[in-house]
Design an enzyme around this catalytic site. Structure first.
Site, short mmCIF file in Angstrom:
data_model
loop_
_atom_site.label_atom_id
_atom_site.label_comp_id
_atom_site.label_asym_id
_atom_site.label_seq_id
_atom_site.Cartn_x
_atom_site.Cartn_y
_atom_site.Cartn_z
N ASP A 41 51.75 40.63 31.01
CA ASP A 41 50.58 39.90 31.50
C ASP A 41 50.70 38.44 31.05
OD1 ASP A 41 48.15 38.89 32.22
OD2 ASP A 41 46.96 40.48 31.27
N ASP A 95 29.68 21.24 31.99
CA ASP A 95 30.22 22.52 32.43
C ASP A 95 30.75 23.28 31.21
OD1 ASP A 95 30.95 24.33 34.54
OD2 ASP A 95 33.01 23.84 34.03
N PHE A 97 47.49 43.38 37.75
CA PHE A 97 46.06 43.40 38.04
C PHE A 97 45.84 43.16 39.53
CE2 PHE A 97 42.08 41.21 38.82
CZ PHE A 97 41.16 41.97 38.09
N THR A 98 44.90 43.89 40.11
CA THR A 98 44.51 43.66 41.51
C THR A 98 42.99 43.63 41.59
OG1 THR A 98 44.39 46.01 42.12
CG2 THR A 98 46.55 44.90 42.34
N GLN A 139 41.29 45.14 43.68
CA GLN A 139 40.78 46.47 44.03
C GLN A 139 40.62 47.36 42.79
OE1 GLN A 139 43.41 45.00 45.72
NE2 GLN A 139 42.02 44.32 47.36
N THR A 140 41.64 47.37 41.94
CA THR A 140 41.60 48.26 40.77
C THR A 140 40.87 47.62 39.59
OG1 THR A 140 43.73 47.44 39.93
CG2 THR A 140 43.77 49.32 41.46
N MET A 155 42.14 46.29 37.00
CA MET A 155 42.78 46.63 35.74
C MET A 155 44.29 46.43 35.88
SD MET A 155 42.44 50.79 35.75
CE MET A 155 43.12 51.77 37.09
#
Length: 682
Positions: A338, A301, A371-372, A374-375, A377
């Site tokens: 982050d 892997d 961060f999501t 959906q976005t 970013m």
């Protein structure tokens, strides 16, 4: 456990006792070569008693010495196997100590009750809180907790176990350190992973491998040949007027059959499993260890095996008209909150490259934007400025949205698009940074190939083993990483079906395949592979499908597994070569001395000038016993592994162990003969 520690007094004392316990005929019958020595020991002992009762003291003294040394030969072979088993038993005892009898909080309906862990059955659900031991093997069905698995793995660092995914499997006897989890029991008492480990470690279920069976057949064949050869000596001796006793014929047979490898064969196999265990890899059978030595293809892997497991920021690529330091500053601010490895690497890169120190978001009055899905970013709002970082598509959509709101027009810079495409083609991941509606540039994230891994793959290639990288990346990214890592081939966008098909394709070509995995989706491929190494941190399905379990959950260890398997085969081959050469040397050492009186011409072949036929026989029998003892450390430690081809190994075996097997008996038997004569034993 080191080799030096493995030879402590406790293990040696128990091995001596086991050597006598193994004199049981049922145990001896499992090793045909040593069984003949066993029968010969009884026969010479009986003849010795007959001579004593018959008043033939001269013959009785010789028979006594032969009988004693034949018994020593059997005991030394038993001792070699017992020492190898003893190291595993010591580990098994440590595992037993880790298995505690605990109380369990069993969920019954809407309530719960306290029961003994031994009363739990497959399908029961238990609640385990911080400070409590997990009462049995199971799957986490609710909650998340930090678990101390050191009792099983020896690794002190706690691990996270949670419901769903590939980190849901828990082992009985481990302890929850924080929070709580609900566990569904997956094994009945006596069938747990720890129980199976203890049984396997002790070697109770060890079966002979196909190669070992083939070698046993070869040794039995050689034994039969020498048995027939010895049987023809008696009529020849009568014809020549030479009187040869039954004790002498038995001694001659024992010296000429391959007792050396016969006595060490079991110890070599058990020691191979033990060497894996010392690296925290549990082999379900000796067959799996041996198969590892014959592997032609390794499926590895990418993430965590070939690469470090996390993408790291390696470069800032500014947009036209933007200073690189300006891009680095904005990227660092956007990444301060982050906590992902990728985000931390952006902060570190800006600090190392431009000495931009971290700032406190609270002091700056900044608002972190997580961060999501959906976005796609994340970023920060600070002093009226909006800084975002994300994929090129997400940032382009974000800018278009701002321009639409403000009634402005502005195209996404073509230079930044080109930079993103270039990074992607090189196997990296581009993250675009934007301040307001102005694109500042791109962060180059890339998988970091582990140091030294390319050299390891080169060694495997020299051994004739093909390496194949398995990854879910697109073919372009996979090709770039494969080239940097130095693997021979890769499988991109891998699915469970694709892995299974690839393994079968190689097997249809007559190759043996090894692979590693930890998820339920890896189970079919692990079951199909000749050597399937499941991660202990993975799912129960993966551990059931593989024939080895890595207690450290380190996929890179697959390379070590192959090396240990090859070391086992090399050790067996080297000692077999020595044993056969050893038998040939003893043949030419003994036969001339036996018939020199009847045929003086035989003196020309009696190059060692052994004193008498009796001293020649006794010296050979003693040497035959002592050489097993001398080779026990080598059988347990194994021949030093080197990544060379089969032809080189064969040449080395013939030169070192073949030539050594021819020379050492001449020297050893001569020295023993001189000692025997000096002590007046014959």
């Amino acid at each position: 456990m080191s080799d030096r520690q493995s030879f402590n007094k406790e293990i040696l004392g128990e091995a001596v006792r086991d050597a006598f316990r193994k004199l049981n005929p049922k145990t001896q019958f499992r090793n045909p070569v040593m069984f003949i020595v066993y029968i010969g020991s009884f026969l010479t002992t009986g003849l010795m008693i007959r001579d004593i009762l018959g008043g033939s003291t001269a013959h009785a003294g010789f028979s006594l010495q032969i009988a004693l040394w034949l018994w020593f030969t059997v005991l030394f072979a038993n001792f070699a196997e017992a020492v190898a088993e003893g190291r595993g038993k010591a580990q098994a005892q440590a595992l037993r100590n880790a298995r505690t009898q605990t109380k369990a909080t069993k969920i019954v309906g809407s309530g719960s009750k306290q029961v003994d862990a031994a009363q739990l059955r497959k399908g029961d659900i238990v609640m385990v809180k911080a400070g409590e031991f997990i009462p049995g093997d199971g799957e986490v069905i609710e909650g998340m907790a930090s678990v101390d698995e050191s009792a099983v793995t020896g690794e002190s660092a706690p691990v996270i176990r949670e419901s769903g995914g590939d980190k849901s499997s828990v082992t009985g006897g481990t302890r929850v350190l924080s929070d709580w989890i609900k566990v569904q029991v997956t094994a009945n008492p006596g069938e747990t992973f720890l129980d199976r480990m203890i049984s396997l470690v002790e070697g109770a279920k060890r079966q002979k491998t196909p190669n070992e069976i083939a070698l046993t057949i070869l040794l039995v064949g050689l034994t039969i040949i020498f048995l027939v050869a010895v049987a023809t000596i008696e009529p020849f001796a009568v014809y020549s007027g030479t009187l040869i006793s039954v004790v002498t014929l038995v001694s001659l047979l024992v010296c000429l059959i391959p007792t050396t490898i016969g006595g060490l064969l079991s110890a070599i196999g058990i020691a191979g499993m033990d060497r894996l265990l010392k690296r925290n890899v549990l082999a379900m059978s000796g067959r799996a260890v041996e198969a590892a030595g014959d592997v032609n293809v390794l499926l590895l892997d990418k993430t965590g095996t070939i690469t470090l497991g996390n993408r790291m920021a390696t470069e800032f690529v500014p947009a036209p008209g933007v200073e690189e330091m300006q891009l680095a500053d904005a990227a660092q601010i956007a990444s301060l909150a982050d906590e992902t490895p990728e985000g931390r690497s952006v902060v570190v890169l800006a600090k190392e490259k431009y000495n931009i120190r971290e700032r406190d978001l609270q002091t700056l009055g900044a608002e972190f934007i997580p961060f999501t899905a959906q976005t796609r970013m994340s970023g920060v709002n600070i002093k009226g400025q909006q800084i975002r970082k994300g994929s090129m598509d997400a940032i382009e959509k974000y800018i278009n949205g701002i321009n639409e709101i403000n009634g402005q027009e502005g195209a996404f810079p073509e230079a930044v698009k080109s930079a993103c495409e270039k990074i992607a083609k090189a196997g990296g991941t581009p993250l675009v940074v934007v301040q307001g509606s102005r694109v500042l540039g791109t962060i180059h994230l890339k998988d970091i190939v582990k140091g030294g891994i390319k050299e390891r793959f080169k060694e495997l290639r020299q051994m004739g083993i093909k390496t194949v990288m398995i990854t879910g990346d697109n073919p372009l990214t996979a090709a770039a990483i494969a080239a940097e890592a130095g693997v021979d081939d890769f499988l991109a966008e891998a699915t469970p079906e694709a892995k299974l098909a690839l393994i079968r394709e190689y097997q249809e070509k007559g190759m043996l395949v090894a692979m590693t995995g930890d998820g339920t989706n890896d189970a079919p491929a692990l079951a199909q592979a000749d050597v399937g190494v499941a991660m202990n941190s993975g799912t129960q399905a993966a551990k059931e499908a593989g024939n080895m379990v890595d207690l450290d959950s380190n996929p890179t260890k697959l390379i070590e597994v192959v090396e240990i398997g090859k070391q086992l085969l090399m050790t067996r081959g080297s000692l077999t070569t020595f044993s056969i050469a050893n038998d040939v040397a003893k043949y030419f050492a003994i036969i001339p001395a036996m018939f020199a009186a009847a045929y003086p011409v035989m003196n020309a072949f009696n190059i060692m000038h052994l004193a008498t036929p009796e001293s020649a026989i006794l010296s050979a029998v003693i040497f035959n016993a002592l050489i097993i003892v001398a080779l026990i450390p080598l059988a347990l430690r194994g021949i030093k592994y080197q990544p060379v081809g089969a032809s080189v190994i064969l040449q080395r075996n013939l030169f070192i162990y073949g030539l050594g097997g021819l020379i050492i008996p001449f020297i050893g038997i001569k020295i023993i003969d001189m000692i025997i004569v000096a002590l007046g034993l014959v």
